[in-house]
Design an enzyme around this catalytic site. Structure first.
Site, PDB file in Angstrom:
ATOM      1  N   GLN A  31       8.313   4.159  -0.832  1.00 10.32           N
ATOM      2  CA  GLN A  31       7.938   5.014   0.204  1.00 10.32           C
ATOM      3  C   GLN A  31       8.096   4.186   1.635  1.00 10.32           C
ATOM      4  O   GLN A  31       8.367   2.775   1.615  1.00 10.32           O
ATOM      5  CB  GLN A  31       6.739   5.611   0.085  1.00 10.32           C
ATOM      6  CG  GLN A  31       5.910   4.570   0.015  1.00 10.32           C
ATOM      7  CD  GLN A  31       4.252   5.079  -0.750  1.00 10.32           C
ATOM      8  OE1 GLN A  31       4.152   6.251  -1.101  1.00 10.32           O
ATOM      9  NE2 GLN A  31       3.769   3.820  -1.324  1.00 10.32           N
ATOM     10  N   ASP A 137       2.264   2.580 -12.186  1.00 11.58           N
ATOM     11  CA  ASP A 137       2.265   4.070 -12.139  1.00 11.58           C
ATOM     12  C   ASP A 137       1.192   4.628 -12.797  1.00 11.58           C
ATOM     13  O   ASP A 137       1.038   4.678 -13.940  1.00 11.58           O
ATOM     14  CB  ASP A 137       3.610   4.465 -12.895  1.00 11.58           C
ATOM     15  CG  ASP A 137       3.824   6.163 -12.603  1.00 11.58           C
ATOM     16  OD1 ASP A 137       5.109   6.365 -12.797  1.00 11.58           O
ATOM     17  OD2 ASP A 137       2.907   6.821 -12.341  1.00 11.58           O
ATOM     18  N   GLY A 138       0.380   5.400 -11.870  1.00  8.31           N
ATOM     19  CA  GLY A 138      -0.618   6.079 -12.679  1.00  8.31           C
ATOM     20  C   GLY A 138      -0.499   6.910 -13.581  1.00  8.31           C
ATOM     21  O   GLY A 138      -1.245   7.408 -14.582  1.00  8.31           O
ATOM     22  N   ASP A 155      -6.412   9.877  -6.334  1.00 10.37           N
ATOM     23  CA  ASP A 155      -6.560   9.605  -4.587  1.00 10.37           C
ATOM     24  C   ASP A 155      -4.715   9.418  -4.489  1.00 10.37           C
ATOM     25  O   ASP A 155      -4.689   8.442  -4.016  1.00 10.37           O
ATOM     26  CB  ASP A 155      -6.934   8.548  -4.537  1.00 10.37           C
ATOM     27  CG  ASP A 155      -7.292   8.304  -2.999  1.00 10.37           C
ATOM     28  OD1 ASP A 155      -7.941   7.421  -2.638  1.00 10.37           O
ATOM     29  OD2 ASP A 155      -6.899   9.090  -2.186  1.00 10.37           O
ATOM     30  N   THR A 157      -0.970  10.496  -2.902  1.00  6.99           N
ATOM     31  CA  THR A 157      -0.015  11.381  -1.795  1.00  6.99           C
ATOM     32  C   THR A 157       0.256  12.597  -2.381  1.00  6.99           C
ATOM     33  O   THR A 157      -0.117  13.002  -3.445  1.00  6.99           O
ATOM     34  CB  THR A 157       1.148  10.578  -1.559  1.00  6.99           C
ATOM     35  OG1 THR A 157       1.862   9.913  -2.805  1.00  6.99           O
ATOM     36  CG2 THR A 157       0.862   9.013  -0.647  1.00  6.99           C
ATOM     37  N   GLU A 158       1.061  13.187  -1.342  1.00  8.00           N
ATOM     38  CA  GLU A 158       1.363  14.683  -1.632  1.00  8.00           C
ATOM     39  C   GLU A 158       2.204  14.753  -3.051  1.00  8.00           C
ATOM     40  O   GLU A 158       3.023  13.596  -3.171  1.00  8.00           O
ATOM     41  CB  GLU A 158       2.216  15.096  -0.557  1.00  8.00           C
ATOM     42  CG  GLU A 158       1.495  14.832   0.754  1.00  8.00           C
ATOM     43  CD  GLU A 158       1.033  16.196   1.466  1.00  8.00           C
ATOM     44  OE1 GLU A 158       0.059  16.157   2.205  1.00  8.00           O
ATOM     45  OE2 GLU A 158       1.884  17.109   1.349  1.00  8.00           O
ATOM     46  N   PRO A 162       6.713   9.336  -5.452  1.00  2.87           N
ATOM     47  CA  PRO A 162       6.317   8.630  -6.581  1.00  2.87           C
ATOM     48  C   PRO A 162       5.085   9.591  -7.075  1.00  2.87           C
ATOM     49  O   PRO A 162       4.798   9.513  -8.244  1.00  2.87           O
ATOM     50  CB  PRO A 162       5.724   7.237  -5.835  1.00  2.87           C
ATOM     51  CG  PRO A 162       5.687   7.412  -4.464  1.00  2.87           C
ATOM     52  CD  PRO A 162       6.620   8.405  -4.305  1.00  2.87           C
TER      53      PRO A 162
HETATM   54  N1  SAM Z   1      -6.146  10.159   1.029  1.00  2.48           N
HETATM   55  C1  SAM Z   1      -4.702  10.385   0.936  1.00  2.48           C
HETATM   56  C2  SAM Z   1      -4.112  11.616   0.701  1.00  2.48           C
HETATM   57  O1  SAM Z   1      -5.277  12.697   0.268  1.00  2.48           O
HETATM   58  O2  SAM Z   1      -2.958  12.107   1.120  1.00  2.48           O
HETATM   59  C3  SAM Z   1      -3.990   9.243  -0.206  1.00  2.48           C
HETATM   60  C4  SAM Z   1      -4.340   8.060   0.147  1.00  2.48           C
HETATM   61  S1  SAM Z   1      -3.695   6.697  -0.741  1.00  2.48           S
HETATM   62  C5  SAM Z   1      -2.984   5.811   0.266  1.00  2.48           C
HETATM   63  C6  SAM Z   1      -2.408   7.602  -1.703  1.00  2.48           C
HETATM   64  C7  SAM Z   1      -1.731   6.603  -2.470  1.00  2.48           C
HETATM   65  O3  SAM Z   1      -0.915   7.073  -3.827  1.00  2.48           O
HETATM   66  C8  SAM Z   1      -0.596   5.541  -2.146  1.00  2.48           C
HETATM   67  O4  SAM Z   1      -0.753   4.362  -1.748  1.00  2.48           O
HETATM   68  C9  SAM Z   1       0.737   5.824  -2.895  1.00  2.48           C
HETATM   69  O5  SAM Z   1       1.330   4.506  -2.985  1.00  2.48           O
HETATM   70  C10 SAM Z   1      -0.004   6.044  -4.357  1.00  2.48           C
HETATM   71  N2  SAM Z   1       0.591   6.864  -5.203  1.00  2.48           N
HETATM   72  C11 SAM Z   1       1.672   7.829  -5.151  1.00  2.48           C
HETATM   73  N3  SAM Z   1       2.196   7.940  -6.330  1.00  2.48           N
HETATM   74  C12 SAM Z   1       1.360   7.193  -7.179  1.00  2.48           C
HETATM   75  C13 SAM Z   1       1.632   7.086  -8.959  1.00  2.48           C
HETATM   76  N4  SAM Z   1       2.493   7.663  -9.390  1.00  2.48           N
HETATM   77  N5  SAM Z   1       0.659   6.148  -9.320  1.00  2.48           N
HETATM   78  C14 SAM Z   1       0.084   5.381  -8.614  1.00  2.48           C
HETATM   79  N6  SAM Z   1      -0.095   5.440  -7.102  1.00  2.48           N
HETATM   80  C15 SAM Z   1       0.721   6.325  -6.677  1.00  2.48           C
END
Ligand code: SAM
Length: 275
Positions: A31, A137-138, A155, A157-158, A162
């Site tokens: 990203q 990857d979660g 927690d 991203t949208e 990813p």
């Molecule tokens: N509080 C924020 C919100 O509600 O949008 C989220 C904050 S946190 C920074 C979101 C995290 O999800 C990011 O660091 C992103 O890299 C991570 N992320 C996105 N897809 C993911 C996945 N498949 N596995 C693990 N982490 C992931």
């Protein structure tokens, strides 16, 4: 020169923040990562043009995603966080002495690196010995987990890029499998003004998988619409059946015993999304 960062929350509506300086800007393998110093909200993490967290209002989201489920579960020893790269959720989870280990699976190590560097008040929990940070990857971690966690917090991203797979029925089914037989999960599920369909789908899928499915809200000024939701699925324990005496002071600025219960009281147009 006046520099402003604008997040287009929909194609025709957004918010804008006056920027003092750009602290980091990098296209990672996953990203676009920007760390901005803003006049109004302090340092702000932006991923793919979307506000993730800011020093001034982060406490609302991180207190609410963590304390509602962790005071609902009577003995939350093992916690999993999917995403959460800024570290704020870990910080709040660690306030619970019953938690023996919190595993965080964050896909982008750069988010952790820049949060440690520019968001010290948010990322302060990373060095705690109870924290097990996995860069990965979660979705994959959930799929290979079985009856391992008391509480899982998504927690992410949208549901784009990813995180696209983290809002599917299959993912929620995987969460159920990864939870112990009295486990609880909470996922951030965006806002009812611009993402009503996301909330409806998340609630529908959660209801099909968990005997207890509830939606709760909070106010986050830097997030789209300012009204944010969390979807909670639970196999046994009901957040509305918690004894107020079980809710201890978390040394926070938003979450209280009253807020724990009031956050589940929804305006009519939001309640309708859960039916
Ligand atoms: N509080 C924020 C919100 O509600 O949008 C989220 C904050 S946190 C920074 C979101 C995290 O999800 C990011 O660091 C992103 O890299 C991570 N992320 C996105 N897809 C993911 C996945 N498949 N596995 C693990 N982490 C992931």
């Amino acid at each position: 020169m006046n520099v402003w960062f604008t997040e287009k929350q929909t194609p025709t509506f957004g918010i804008t923040a006056k920027v003092k300086s750009t602290l980091e800007t990098e296209k990672t393998d996953f990203q676009q990562v920007d760390m901005l110093e803003t006049e109004q909200f302090g340092n702000m993490l932006v991923l793919d043009g979307m506000v993730m967290t800011s020093e001034q209002d982060e406490f609302v989201y991180h207190e609410m995603i963590a304390h509602v489920p962790l005071f609902t579960h009577p003995s939350p020893k093992k916690v999993l966080i999917v995403g959460g790269g800024d570290g704020g959720t870990i910080r709040e989870v660690l306030k619970h002495d019953k938690v023996e280990q919190v595993t965080q699976v964050e896909i982008d190590g750069k988010v952790v690196e820049y949060s440690k560097k520019h968001l010290p008040s948010i990322s302060s929990g990373y060095n705690n010995p109870r924290v097990n940070l996995i860069i990965g990857d979660g979705f994959e971690h959930i799929i290979k987990s079985e009856a391992e966690y008391d509480v899982i917090l998504v927690d992410s991203t949208e549901p784009v890029g990813p995180a696209a797979g983290l809002f599917t029925k299959g993912f929620y089914a995987g969460i159920s499998k990864a939870l112990k037989d009295d486990g609880i999960f909470v996922a951030q599920t965006d806002n009812p003004w611009f993402k009503a369909d996301l909330i409806q789908n998340a609630m529908r899928d959660t209801k099909e998988i968990f005997p207890i499915a509830r939606l709760y809200t909070c106010n986050i000024p830097t997030y789209p619409s300012g009204m944010w939701t969390f979807t909670l699925g639970s196999k046994v324990h009901d957040p509305l059946a918690v004894s107020p005496e079980a809710i201890k002071d978390v040394d926070g600025r938003y979450y209280t015993p009253d807020i724990h219960f009031a956050s589940f009281v929804l305006p009519k147009f939001v309640q309708q999304l859960t039916e």
